[in-house]
Write a protein that holds these residues in place. Structure first.
Motif, mmCIF file in Angstrom:
data_model
loop_
_atom_site.group_PDB
_atom_site.id
_atom_site.type_symbol
_atom_site.label_atom_id
_atom_site.label_comp_id
_atom_site.label_asym_id
_atom_site.label_seq_id
_atom_site.Cartn_x
_atom_site.Cartn_y
_atom_site.Cartn_z
ATOM 1 N N ASP A 64 0.851 -1.192 0.000
ATOM 2 C CA ASP A 64 0.000 0.000 0.000
ATOM 3 C C ASP A 64 0.886 1.240 0.000
ATOM 4 O OD1 ASP A 64 -2.234 -1.596 0.180
ATOM 5 O OD2 ASP A 64 -2.386 -1.436 2.363
ATOM 6 N N PHE A 65 0.433 2.269 -0.730
ATOM 7 C CA PHE A 65 1.180 3.518 -0.811
ATOM 8 C C PHE A 65 0.334 4.667 -0.266
ATOM 9 C CE2 PHE A 65 2.745 0.725 -4.106
ATOM 10 C CZ PHE A 65 4.122 0.841 -4.006
ATOM 11 N N LEU A 66 0.942 5.501 0.556
ATOM 12 C CA LEU A 66 0.299 6.705 1.067
ATOM 13 C C LEU A 66 1.252 7.856 0.806
ATOM 14 C CD1 LEU A 66 -1.882 8.208 2.755
ATOM 15 C CD2 LEU A 66 -0.578 7.566 4.790
ATOM 16 N N SER A 67 0.808 8.867 0.064
ATOM 17 C CA SER A 67 1.711 9.962 -0.299
ATOM 18 C C SER A 67 1.060 11.318 -0.057
ATOM 19 C CB SER A 67 2.113 9.848 -1.775
ATOM 20 O OG SER A 67 0.973 10.001 -2.605
ATOM 21 N N ALA A 68 1.908 12.337 0.020
ATOM 22 C CA ALA A 68 1.458 13.718 0.174
ATOM 23 C C ALA A 68 2.071 14.551 -0.940
ATOM 24 C CB ALA A 68 1.875 14.272 1.538
ATOM 25 N N ASN A 69 1.492 15.725 -1.187
ATOM 26 C CA ASN A 69 2.015 16.603 -2.238
ATOM 27 C C ASN A 69 3.440 17.059 -1.948
ATOM 28 O OD1 ASN A 69 -0.214 16.685 -4.026
ATOM 29 N ND2 ASN A 69 -1.300 18.013 -2.612
ATOM 30 N N SER A 70 3.839 17.015 -0.683
ATOM 31 C CA SER A 70 5.197 17.408 -0.307
ATOM 32 C C SER A 70 6.241 16.418 -0.799
ATOM 33 C CB SER A 70 5.292 17.521 1.219
ATOM 34 O OG SER A 70 5.058 16.249 1.820
ATOM 35 N N GLY A 71 5.799 15.218 -1.166
ATOM 36 C CA GLY A 71 6.726 14.179 -1.589
ATOM 37 C C GLY A 71 6.920 13.098 -0.548
ATOM 38 N N GLU A 72 6.371 13.288 0.646
ATOM 39 C CA GLU A 72 6.452 12.254 1.671
ATOM 40 C C GLU A 72 5.681 11.011 1.232
ATOM 41 O OE1 GLU A 72 6.937 13.891 6.139
ATOM 42 O OE2 GLU A 72 4.973 14.231 5.255
ATOM 43 N N ILE A 73 6.260 9.847 1.472
ATOM 44 C CA ILE A 73 5.607 8.589 1.095
ATOM 45 C C ILE A 73 5.784 7.558 2.200
ATOM 46 C CG2 ILE A 73 5.566 6.660 -0.534
ATOM 47 C CD1 ILE A 73 6.563 8.516 -2.691
ATOM 48 N N VAL A 74 4.679 6.919 2.560
ATOM 49 C CA VAL A 74 4.716 5.756 3.439
ATOM 50 C C VAL A 74 4.368 4.529 2.595
ATOM 51 C CG1 VAL A 74 3.659 4.577 5.394
ATOM 52 C CG2 VAL A 74 4.101 7.027 5.531
ATOM 53 N N VAL A 75 5.226 3.524 2.620
ATOM 54 C CA VAL A 75 4.987 2.285 1.883
ATOM 55 C C VAL A 75 4.772 1.157 2.893
ATOM 56 C CG1 VAL A 75 5.905 0.628 0.220
ATOM 57 C CG2 VAL A 75 6.417 3.068 -0.039
ATOM 58 N N SER A 76 3.613 0.539 2.821
ATOM 59 C CA SER A 76 3.285 -0.555 3.734
ATOM 60 C C SER A 76 3.458 -1.888 3.005
ATOM 61 C CB SER A 76 1.844 -0.419 4.240
ATOM 62 O OG SER A 76 1.675 0.800 4.934
ATOM 63 N N LEU A 77 4.280 -2.755 3.568
ATOM 64 C CA LEU A 77 4.531 -4.071 2.987
ATOM 65 C C LEU A 77 3.820 -5.116 3.838
ATOM 66 C CD1 LEU A 77 8.375 -3.655 2.353
ATOM 67 C CD2 LEU A 77 6.491 -3.139 0.794
ATOM 68 N N LEU A 78 2.973 -5.918 3.200
ATOM 69 C CA LEU A 78 2.115 -6.874 3.908
ATOM 70 C C LEU A 78 2.618 -8.297 3.677
ATOM 71 C CD1 LEU A 78 -1.253 -5.283 2.712
ATOM 72 C CD2 LEU A 78 0.246 -4.535 4.571
ATOM 73 N N TYR A 79 2.831 -9.023 4.774
ATOM 74 C CA TYR A 79 3.484 -10.333 4.698
ATOM 75 C C TYR A 79 2.664 -11.452 5.316
ATOM 76 C CZ TYR A 79 7.875 -7.936 3.507
ATOM 77 O OH TYR A 79 8.838 -7.190 2.899
ATOM 78 N N HIS A 80 2.946 -12.668 4.823
ATOM 79 C CA HIS A 80 2.419 -13.886 5.428
ATOM 80 C C HIS A 80 3.492 -14.546 6.289
ATOM 81 C CE1 HIS A 80 -1.435 -13.995 3.547
ATOM 82 N NE2 HIS A 80 -0.973 -14.057 2.315
ATOM 83 N N ARG A 81 4.336 -13.767 6.928
ATOM 84 C CA ARG A 81 5.388 -14.329 7.778
ATOM 85 C C ARG A 81 5.764 -13.307 8.840
ATOM 86 N NH1 ARG A 81 10.799 -12.540 6.741
ATOM 87 N NH2 ARG A 81 10.970 -11.218 4.883
ATOM 88 N N THR A 82 6.403 -13.770 9.897
ATOM 89 C CA THR A 82 6.883 -12.880 10.957
ATOM 90 C C THR A 82 8.104 -12.109 10.467
ATOM 91 O OG1 THR A 82 6.093 -14.405 12.659
ATOM 92 C CG2 THR A 82 7.738 -12.781 13.328
ATOM 93 N N LEU A 83 8.156 -10.821 10.795
ATOM 94 C CA LEU A 83 9.268 -9.972 10.373
ATOM 95 C C LEU A 83 10.341 -9.961 11.461
ATOM 96 C CD1 LEU A 83 7.138 -7.024 8.929
ATOM 97 C CD2 LEU A 83 8.009 -9.050 7.753
ATOM 98 N N ASP A 84 11.583 -10.239 11.057
ATOM 99 C CA ASP A 84 12.670 -10.349 12.024
ATOM 100 C C ASP A 84 13.632 -9.166 11.914
ATOM 101 O OD1 ASP A 84 13.968 -10.856 9.656
ATOM 102 O OD2 ASP A 84 14.187 -13.016 10.007
ATOM 103 N N ALA A 85 14.733 -9.230 12.640
ATOM 104 C CA ALA A 85 15.716 -8.150 12.648
ATOM 105 C C ALA A 85 16.351 -7.962 11.274
ATOM 106 C CB ALA A 85 16.799 -8.445 13.691
#
Length: 262
Positions: free
Chosen positions: A7-28
């Protein structure tokens, strides 16, 4: 690896949040790789899996809207509803503001979300009472109120049905204990419901007020609701906003005035 959505969330300023969705636990190791990519691309990254949310940077962007010679700042939080087309959003807010005469009375808003309309409207009214069922949206709305130095809005987290019960004295809610309903002089109601529109009871409630301004993201349910609202009110202005070019989706705005007032 087991990445099933982005998923992408952006603003006119150029800020972007990218959400990555997984079927697994995220580690270090994932966090290290994500931090490297975030730095290279100058973005924020969020990793999500079941019961897990890992934030690299921050989970929101800050949008600036220019409306009616004024500037408004909003925090858009990842995984919550926002108006997707900021330039058309500015036009929508501007159209509603033109239909709101400067007044010493108060405004009631249903389905207020994160305050997208509420905060610009606050300058037109003595006080604004706004309701929303989503806790995350209410928290964002309060943050956005502070960002814009607005102090005359009361945000209440409750459904429309609950709010009507509180307003009519049917039930007492702790969430309303610090709000003096009797102190409000409301002649105008603003609604921006989901695609399902408003149910019959909510339409009847809205019809109590002299002025109704209705923003709709579904012209079909809007037409259904207008069939009820036009029993007591008359449409005096209407606009169409193309938030989603090259699709069949459209936003519409309607202003109605009670027949006895015309």
């Amino acid at each position: 690896f087991k990445l099933f959505g982005i998923d992408f969330l952006s603003a006119n300023s150029g800020e972007i949040v990218v959400s990555l969705l997984y079927h697994r636990t995220l580690d270090a190791a994932w966090s290290q790789s994500a931090a490297k990519i975030a730095k290279e691309l100058d973005i924020y990254i969020i990793g999500r899996s079941r019961g897990q949310k890992v934030v690299i940077g921050q989970d929101y962007v800050t949008e600036v809207l220019n409306v009616a010679d004024g500037e408004f700042r909003f925090q858009y939080i990842e995984n919550s509803f926002t108006q997707p087309n900021s330039r058309v959003n500015e036009q929508m807010i501007g159209w509603v503001l033109k239909n709101l005469a400067d007044t010493s009375s108060d405004l009631l808003e249903l389905y207020c979300g994160a305050g997208n309309f509420t905060i610009p409207f606050a300058k037109k009214f003595r006080k604004v009472l706004a309701t929303e069922i989503s806790k995350a949206s209410i928290n964002a709305a309060k943050t956005n109120m502070l960002l814009n130095s607005v102090k005359n809005i009361e945000f209440v987290r409750m459904s429309v049905e609950e709010f009507v019960q509180a307003l009519d004295g049917v039930r007492v809610f702790n969430r309303m204990k610090e709000i003096e309903i009797a102190s409000y002089e409301i002649h105008t109601i603003f609604v921006d419901p989901p695609r399902s529109g408003m149910d019959e009871d909510t339409c009847k409630f809205a019809a109590r007020y002299e002025n109704i301004i209705y923003i709709s993201c579904n012209p079909e349910t809007l037409a259904r609701d207008l069939a009820l609202l036009c029993q007591t009110h008359t449409v005096c202005d209407m606009a169409l906003f193309d938030q989603f070019p090259y699709t069949h989706h459209a936003e519409m705005g309607v202003k109605l005035v009670r027949n006895s007032v015309l």
